[in-house]
Design a protein around this motif. Structure first.
Motif, PDB file in Angstrom:
ATOM      1  N   GLY A 183       0.783  -1.227   0.000  1.00 29.87           N
ATOM      2  CA  GLY A 183       0.000   0.000   0.000  1.00 29.87           C
ATOM      3  C   GLY A 183       0.811   1.270   0.000  1.00 29.87           C
ATOM      4  O   GLY A 183       0.236   2.361   0.028  1.00 29.87           O
ATOM      5  N   SER A 194     -15.208   3.454  -3.933  1.00 29.92           N
ATOM      6  CA  SER A 194     -14.742   2.693  -2.787  1.00 29.92           C
ATOM      7  C   SER A 194     -15.788   1.680  -2.345  1.00 29.92           C
ATOM      8  O   SER A 194     -16.988   1.897  -2.463  1.00 29.92           O
ATOM      9  CB  SER A 194     -14.426   3.645  -1.629  1.00 29.92           C
ATOM     10  OG  SER A 194     -14.072   2.916  -0.482  1.00 29.92           O
ATOM     11  N   TYR A 196     -15.760   0.373   0.909  1.00 31.31           N
ATOM     12  CA  TYR A 196     -15.517   0.233   2.344  1.00 31.31           C
ATOM     13  C   TYR A 196     -16.735  -0.378   3.042  1.00 31.31           C
ATOM     14  O   TYR A 196     -16.606  -1.220   3.923  1.00 31.31           O
ATOM     15  CB  TYR A 196     -15.220   1.596   2.961  1.00 31.31           C
ATOM     16  CG  TYR A 196     -13.941   2.236   2.474  1.00 31.31           C
ATOM     17  CD1 TYR A 196     -13.614   3.534   2.824  1.00 31.31           C
ATOM     18  CD2 TYR A 196     -13.052   1.555   1.654  1.00 31.31           C
ATOM     19  CE1 TYR A 196     -12.450   4.134   2.389  1.00 31.31           C
ATOM     20  CE2 TYR A 196     -11.894   2.137   1.201  1.00 31.31           C
ATOM     21  CZ  TYR A 196     -11.595   3.431   1.567  1.00 31.31           C
ATOM     22  OH  TYR A 196     -10.458   4.018   1.120  1.00 31.31           O
ATOM     23  N   GLN A 217      -7.069  -5.984   4.187  1.00 30.31           N
ATOM     24  CA  GLN A 217      -7.023  -4.761   3.400  1.00 30.31           C
ATOM     25  C   GLN A 217      -7.457  -3.531   4.181  1.00 30.31           C
ATOM     26  O   GLN A 217      -7.262  -2.403   3.724  1.00 30.31           O
ATOM     27  CB  GLN A 217      -7.908  -4.915   2.163  1.00 30.31           C
ATOM     28  CG  GLN A 217      -7.468  -6.000   1.213  1.00 30.31           C
ATOM     29  CD  GLN A 217      -6.138  -5.696   0.559  1.00 30.31           C
ATOM     30  OE1 GLN A 217      -5.816  -4.542   0.325  1.00 30.31           O
ATOM     31  NE2 GLN A 217      -5.369  -6.728   0.275  1.00 30.31           N
ATOM     32  N   SER A 218      -8.065  -3.707   5.351  1.00 27.95           N
ATOM     33  CA  SER A 218      -8.554  -2.565   6.115  1.00 27.95           C
ATOM     34  C   SER A 218      -7.411  -1.700   6.622  1.00 27.95           C
ATOM     35  O   SER A 218      -7.491  -0.461   6.604  1.00 27.95           O
ATOM     36  CB  SER A 218      -9.407  -3.057   7.288  1.00 27.95           C
ATOM     37  OG  SER A 218     -10.510  -3.802   6.833  1.00 27.95           O
ATOM     38  N   LYS A 220      -4.543  -1.340   5.222  1.00 26.57           N
ATOM     39  CA  LYS A 220      -3.998  -0.650   4.056  1.00 26.57           C
ATOM     40  C   LYS A 220      -4.776   0.630   3.755  1.00 26.57           C
ATOM     41  O   LYS A 220      -4.193   1.678   3.480  1.00 26.57           O
ATOM     42  CB  LYS A 220      -4.035  -1.599   2.859  1.00 26.57           C
ATOM     43  CG  LYS A 220      -3.599  -0.997   1.541  1.00 26.57           C
ATOM     44  CD  LYS A 220      -3.717  -2.030   0.443  1.00 26.57           C
ATOM     45  CE  LYS A 220      -3.396  -1.402  -0.905  1.00 26.57           C
ATOM     46  NZ  LYS A 220      -3.523  -2.395  -2.005  1.00 26.57           N
ATOM     47  N   ARG A 221      -6.089   0.560   3.827  1.00 25.99           N
ATOM     48  CA  ARG A 221      -6.901   1.752   3.580  1.00 25.99           C
ATOM     49  C   ARG A 221      -6.728   2.776   4.696  1.00 25.99           C
ATOM     50  O   ARG A 221      -6.830   3.981   4.470  1.00 25.99           O
ATOM     51  CB  ARG A 221      -8.371   1.351   3.449  1.00 25.99           C
ATOM     52  CG  ARG A 221      -8.684   0.550   2.206  1.00 25.99           C
ATOM     53  CD  ARG A 221     -10.185   0.417   2.028  1.00 25.99           C
ATOM     54  NE  ARG A 221     -10.768  -0.386   3.080  1.00 25.99           N
ATOM     55  CZ  ARG A 221     -10.934  -1.690   3.016  1.00 25.99           C
ATOM     56  NH1 ARG A 221     -10.519  -2.355   1.947  1.00 25.99           N
ATOM     57  NH2 ARG A 221     -11.489  -2.356   4.007  1.00 25.99           N
ATOM     58  N   LYS A 225      -5.709   6.877   4.014  1.00 22.59           N
ATOM     59  CA  LYS A 225      -6.573   7.998   4.393  1.00 22.59           C
ATOM     60  C   LYS A 225      -5.996   8.847   5.521  1.00 22.59           C
ATOM     61  O   LYS A 225      -6.641   9.789   5.960  1.00 22.59           O
ATOM     62  CB  LYS A 225      -7.946   7.466   4.803  1.00 22.59           C
ATOM     63  CG  LYS A 225      -8.768   6.916   3.648  1.00 22.59           C
ATOM     64  CD  LYS A 225      -9.076   8.005   2.642  1.00 22.59           C
ATOM     65  CE  LYS A 225      -9.936   7.477   1.517  1.00 22.59           C
ATOM     66  NZ  LYS A 225     -10.285   8.528   0.528  1.00 22.59           N
ATOM     67  N   CYS A 263     -13.126   4.332   7.394  1.00 21.84           N
ATOM     68  CA  CYS A 263     -11.826   3.656   7.420  1.00 21.84           C
ATOM     69  C   CYS A 263     -11.566   2.969   8.749  1.00 21.84           C
ATOM     70  O   CYS A 263     -10.896   1.934   8.792  1.00 21.84           O
ATOM     71  CB  CYS A 263     -10.714   4.666   7.142  1.00 21.84           C
ATOM     72  SG  CYS A 263     -10.857   5.512   5.570  1.00 21.84           S
TER      73      CYS A 263
END
Length: 477
Positions: A183, A194, A196, A217-218, A220-221, A225, A263
């Motif tokens: 990421g 997105s 999310y 992946q959470s 990474k986001r 942000k 996020c």
């Protein structure tokens, strides 16, 4: 140079942008299916116009022309030049033959075109290359009475699919291969929408195991942000204190924006799409099916039956957010209504105020009414090993209907007091100021008029109270 104009705008034409150079009009019409098929396409507003490059060949797919609304005129320009005097400027005669309001354009893709050609060896020279022969007559009968067709021997078989491409419209797609990265090289502001909210969405049932940890992946986001440690810690503390939350309550208690919550929440909780805890976020590792105390956090879906008498107080969420975003100056009447209705961002339901919108998704603990909280406390503890119900959770059947009746009764009382107060204020303003007493006869007349006015006022008050009761019954029925 002279110009002459003549107009004939009453005649209407249809424009067909033929994708080719027209040398023979009859052959051009044959590719469009003949004048009959052209008339059918022109007479229908949505019918597409087919064009066959080989009209006599059934093994080719047509391209289609789509109709578009367009505005144009058909001009006829005649130029006359003097044969003897070459220096004289020419004369132009312009005629407007008519107008058009629709155009057929062929902008779609062309599919594969096949000809029924069979390769046959040359009879004169065995070493020569094979010869291609147009064999349409051997593939299909000439007419319906051609019985010799079934007696012929077909040396080859031609089997083609009905169509090769499923769409004939140009589509520019962007394809991306998912790769395993950390990421760090991601570019901010991607064009794709997105997803999310689609992470860790769980369907409630009594068999499956609920998630205990977030998606990989959470995190990474979260880095992309730029969520600070203080913001993440504030939401984590809320979930440590209470395992189940609504989104609006998290936003109200933490003071964070919705973008930050989108996020942070996937790292701490999963989302129920149905069941007793529908539309709520549950902390990872917490199973409400095994905790009797989770009855306080079950979903209470309260909806107002929008009718006459309530439209001046409770609006739709979309209208309220638009008015709040516009920062419109409020009038004194709007200030009085805002004192009666809860704020749109307030996640709880107080006893002495109207709900924030026509539909409110609350937890039962968010309904701050003493009677309802006492009802939740008095629910008997189930026996050891008992499980909750898949539809009603830990609450008994019909509990939501009882709570809804109590809330409706509270709203009815608020509206009743509000209308009575308005009527009293209006009647006080309508009373005229007392005049000076001059004569006894005039005083007697005034006393008589005042008695009549009191009788009329009492009738008016009783009539207005009846109207209020009818309005409230309509709203809460």
């Amino acid at each position: 140079m002279s110009r002459q104009l003549s107009f004939n705008t009453q005649k209407e034409y249809e424009l067909i942008e033929y994708p080719g150079k027209v040398v023979n009009t009859d052959r051009m019409l044959a590719t469009l299916g003949g004048i009959l098929n052209v008339s059918k396409a022109l007479g229908d507003e949505v019918k597409r116009m087919p064009l066959h490059f080989h009209p006599d060949n059934p093994y080719n797919k047509p391209i289609f022309g789509d109709s578009k609304e367009n505005t144009g005129i058909l001009l006829s320009i005649t130029v006359r030049r003097h044969k003897k005097d070459k220096q004289r400027p020419p004369e132009y005669f312009v005629r407007v033959l008519g107008h058009c309001s629709r155009t057929f354009t062929f902008e779609c893709l062309c599919d594969f075109q096949y000809l029924p050609l069979w390769s046959t060896p040359r009879s004169d020279n065995a070493n020569a290359a094979s010869e291609l022969k147009y064999a349409l007559d051997t593939l299909k009968p000439i007419d319906s009475v051609d019985l010799d067709f079934f007696k012929r021997k077909h040396p080859q078989v031609l089997s083609l699919p009905e169509l090769f491409t499923h769409v004939d419209v140009v589509f520019s797609g962007t394809y991306r291969l998912d790769s395993v990265e950390d990421g760090q090289q991601d570019v901010l502001g991607v064009m794709s929408k997105s997803t999310y909210d689609n992470q860790d969405v769980v369907s409630f049932n009594m068999v499956d195991v609920f998630p205990t940890q977030p998606d990989a992946q959470s995190l990474k986001r979260l880095k992309i942000k730029y969520v600070s440690d203080e913001q993440f810690a504030s939401i984590k503390k809320l979930f440590d204190d209470c395992p189940i939350w609504t989104r609006i309550a998290l936003q109200y208690e933490s003071g964070l924006t919705n973008d930050k919550l989108r996020c942070i929440i996937p790292l701490l909780a999963y989302y129920f799409s149905n069941g007793p805890w529908r539309s709520l976020y549950v902390r990872f590792g917490y199973d409400p099916r095994r905790d009797f105390h989770s009855r306080f956090y079950q979903t209470f879906d309260f909806r107002l039956r929008f009718s006459t008498g309530l439209s001046e107080f409770v609006y739709s969420k979309k209208f309220m957010r638009q008015r709040k975003a516009a920062n419109a100056t409020s009038t004194p009447s709007e200030d009085r209504v805002s004192d009666l209705v809860q704020d749109l961002d307030y996640p709880y339901f107080d006893e002495h105020k109207l709900p924030r919108s026509r539909q409110c998704m609350l937890r039962y603990i968010d309904v701050r009414m003493q009677k309802i909280q006492e009802m939740l406390e008095k629910i008997p503890t189930p026996l050891t090993g008992a499980v909750c119900n898949e539809r009603t959770g830990w609450l008994p059947p019909g509990f939501d209907a009882q709570v809804r009746q109590i809330v409706c009764a509270s709203i009815s009382e608020i509206l009743r007091n509000h209308y009575r107060k308005e009527n009293v204020e209006a009647e006080v303003e309508a009373v005229p100021p007392a005049g000076d007493e001059e004569e006894d006869d005039e005083a007697d007349d005034e006393e008589t008029q005042e008695e009549d006015m009191e009788i009329d006022d009492s009738r008016t008050i009783s009539q207005s109270e009846n109207d209020i009761e009818q309005i409230i019954e309509t709203i809460t029925s």
